[in-house]
Motif scaffolding. Structure first.
Motif, short mmCIF file in Angstrom:
data_model
loop_
_atom_site.label_atom_id
_atom_site.label_comp_id
_atom_site.label_asym_id
_atom_site.label_seq_id
_atom_site.Cartn_x
_atom_site.Cartn_y
_atom_site.Cartn_z
N PHE A 90 0.95 -1.21 0.02
CA PHE A 90 -0.12 -0.13 -0.05
C PHE A 90 0.88 1.29 -0.09
O PHE A 90 2.15 0.94 0.46
CB PHE A 90 -0.78 0.06 1.18
N TYR A 91 0.49 2.38 -0.52
CA TYR A 91 1.17 3.60 -0.56
C TYR A 91 0.22 4.82 -0.14
O TYR A 91 -0.90 5.06 -0.54
CB TYR A 91 1.63 4.00 -1.89
N GLY A 92 0.65 5.39 0.89
CA GLY A 92 -0.06 6.47 1.55
C GLY A 92 0.53 7.67 1.82
O GLY A 92 1.38 7.93 2.71
N LEU A 93 0.39 8.73 0.96
CA LEU A 93 1.03 10.05 1.14
C LEU A 93 0.22 11.22 0.69
O LEU A 93 -0.39 11.05 -0.05
CB LEU A 93 2.31 10.04 -0.02
N SER A 94 0.34 12.24 1.41
CA SER A 94 -0.51 13.44 1.27
C SER A 94 0.06 14.63 1.53
O SER A 94 1.19 14.77 2.29
CB SER A 94 -1.81 13.20 2.06
N SER A 95 -0.31 15.82 1.04
CA SER A 95 0.36 17.13 1.22
C SER A 95 -1.20 18.02 1.49
O SER A 95 -2.14 17.81 0.64
CB SER A 95 1.00 17.48 -0.03
N LYS A 96 -0.94 19.11 2.21
CA LYS A 96 -2.03 20.15 2.50
C LYS A 96 -1.71 21.42 1.92
O LYS A 96 -0.56 21.54 1.63
CB LYS A 96 -2.28 20.10 3.92
#
Length: 406
Positions: free
Chosen positions: A72-78
Motif C-alpha cells: 500500500f502507498y499512502g502519502l498526502s500534502s495539504k
C-alpha cells in the motif's frame, strides 16, 4: 467605454486566476511537504525521488516512485483551503508506469481539511478521485469519482487510460456550468454534463406508478395462423431402426438376448409442427410505460462546487512497483494548467522516448550478441562430440605394436 470595461474585467479575471497547489519534486526537501500515513494494519511502501530509468531531463523529470512490490502507498500534502465556487477546478498530474504495470493504481485523491494525514487510508472520505487504474487486460480505465452529499459516485462513461511505460499528463476540468472535461496529454478524451454522466441526482422522470398496460393491449406483431393445419403425414418418429442392419452371425439369443437393429435418424422426421405466423390484425405496437416528474428530483446548479478543498493524496495499492508521480497541479485556470503541462511534461517527453528507444536498441543488440555467442558455443560442443574417440585408441594400439616389433 465598453471596451475599457471589458478589458478591465478580463484583467480582474487574469489576476484572480490562481494556482492553489503545485509540486514538481524539484528539490530533495520534498518529503517535508508530504506526510506518510501510519494507518494501522497497512504495510506501506516507500517512495523514492528519481527521474526513472529513462527521461528527457534528469532534473525536470524527477518524481516520486513507488519502490516496493505488493504494498500500500499512502502519502498526502495539504495547502491553503479554497472553494471552487463560480470558477473552474483543474486537477492535473503526470503518471509514468515505467515498470509496465500489470495491476495497480495510479490515481490521486483530493480531500477537504478534515483529512487526518497520519491516518489516511482507503476509507478516508475524499472529494474527488481521479487518475488511471490498471489491473490485468480487463481494467485499464481513468477513474473520475465525485463525492456528493457524503456518497461517492462513479462516472458512467468508460475512459481508457494509457498503459505503456511513458509519462502521461492527466487533467480533470470541472466547470461552474456543471460540465467537465478529461484530458490525457492535453488532448480531450471525454466531456459532458455532471448530471448526465454521474448518478448524483435522482432521475428527472420516473415511470408512473399508477399506470399499467391495459389488459386488452396486444403487443404481438405476429400470431399463429388460426387456419393453418398440421399435415396428416407430419408426425414421424425422430429415430427408426436401421433397415440395413443385420443380425451378427455370432449373436447368441440365449447369451446376448433378443437382437434389435441399432436406431438411426429418421430422414422423414420433421420436428415439432407449428402453424405459420401471420400479421396480427389487433397489434397496437409496443406499450411504453408513461413517465411523470420525479417528486424526489431537485435540480442542483452547484453540483460542481466544493466549499473546502484542502489536500491531495496518493492512496494506492500496487502489485508491481515502479510508478513515478510528478507535476501535481490544482488551479482554477484552464489555460495556465495547459501551459504548465506543456512546460513540464511536454518539454521532456520526446527526449525521454528517444532515450528509451536507444536503451531498447542497445538491449536488442546485446541479446543478439548473447544469442550468437550461445549458438557458437553450442556448435563448438557439437563439433567436439563428433570427433571419434576410437581414433586416439587406434593410435595407441599402433604405437604399442610398433614398440613390440622393435
Amino acid at each position: 467605454m465598453k471596451i475599457y470595461i471589458l478589458l478591465a474585467l478580463l484583467g480582474v479575471a487574469l489576476v484572480e486566476a490562481k494556482v492553489y497547489f503545485q509540486e514538481t519534486f524539484s528539490d530533495d526537501d520534498w518529503a517535508s511537504r508530504w506526510v506518510q500515513s501510519e494507518h494501522k494494519g497497512k504495510e506501506f511502501g516507500k517512495f523514492k525521488l528519481t527521474p526513472g530509468k529513462f527521461y528527457g531531463d534528469a532534473e525536470k523529470d524527477k518524481g516520486i516512485q513507488t519502490s516496493q512490490d505488493a504494498r500500500f502507498y499512502g502519502l498526502s500534502s495539504k495547502f491553503d483551503p479554497f472553494t471552487n465556487k463560480d470558477k473552474p477546478l483543474v486537477i492535473q498530474f503526470t503518471v509514468k508506469h515505467e515498470q509496465n504495470i500489470d495491476c495497480g493504481g495510479g490515481y490521486l485523491k483530493v480531500f477537504d481539511c478534515s483529512l487526518d494525514q497520519k491516518d489516511m487510508h482507503g476509507e478516508s472520505p475524499y472529494l474527488v478521485m481521479f487518475g488511471p487504474d490498471i489491473c490485468g487486460p480487463g481494467t485499464k480505465k481513468v477513474h473520475v469519482i465525485f463525492n456528493y452529499k457524503s456518497q461517492n459516485h462513479l462516472i458512467k462513461k468508460e475512459i481508457r487510460c494509457k498503459d505503456d511505460v511513458f509519462s502521461h499528463l492527466y487533467t480533470l476540468i470541472v466547470k461552474p456550468d456543471n460540465t467537465y472535461e478529461v484530458l490525457i496529454d492535453n488532448e480531450k478524451v471525454q466531456s459532458g454534463e455532471l448530471e448526465e454522466d454521474w448518478d448524483m441526482l435522482p432521475p428527472k422522470k420516473i415511470k408512473d406508478p399508477d399506470a399499467s398496460k391495459p389488459d386488452d393491449w396486444d403487443d404481438r406483431a405476429t400470431i399463429p395462423d388460426p387456419d393453418d393445419t398440421k399435415p396428416e403425414d407430419w408426425d414421424q418418429p425422430e429415430h427408426i431402426p436401421d433397415p440395413d442392419a443385420t443380425k451378427p452371425e455370432d449373436w447368441d439369443d440365449e447369451m446376448d438376448g433378443e437382437w434389435e437393429p441399432p436406431m438411426i435418424d429418421n430422414p422423414d422426421y420433421k420436428g415439432e409442427w407449428k402453424p405459420k405466423q401471420i400479421n396480427n390484425p389487433d397489434y397496437k405496437g409496443p406499450w411504453h410505460h408513461p413517465e411523470i416528474d420525479n417528486p424526489e428530483y431537485t435540480a442542483d446548479p452547484e453540483l460542481y462546487k466544493y466549499d473546502e478543498i484542502c489536500s491531495v493524496g496518493l492512496d494506492l495499492w500496487q502489485v508491481k512497483s515502479g510508478t513515478i508521480f510528478d507535476n501535481f497541479l490544482i488551479s482554477d485556470d484552464i489555460e495556465e494548467a495547459k501551459r504548465i503541462g506543456d512546460e513540464t511534461w511536454g518539454a521532456t517527453k520526446d527526449e525521454a522516448k528517444k532515450m528509451k528507444d536507444a536503451q531498447d536498441e542497445e538491449e536488442r543488440k546485446k541479446a543478439e550478441e548473447e544469442a550468437k555467442a550461445a549458438e557458437d558455443s553450442k556448435e563448438d560442443d557439437e563439433d567436439e562430440d563428433e570427433e571419434d574417440p576410437d581414433d586416439e585408441e587406434d593410435d595407441d594400439i599402433e604405437n604399442e605394436l610398433g614398440h613390440d616389433e622393435l
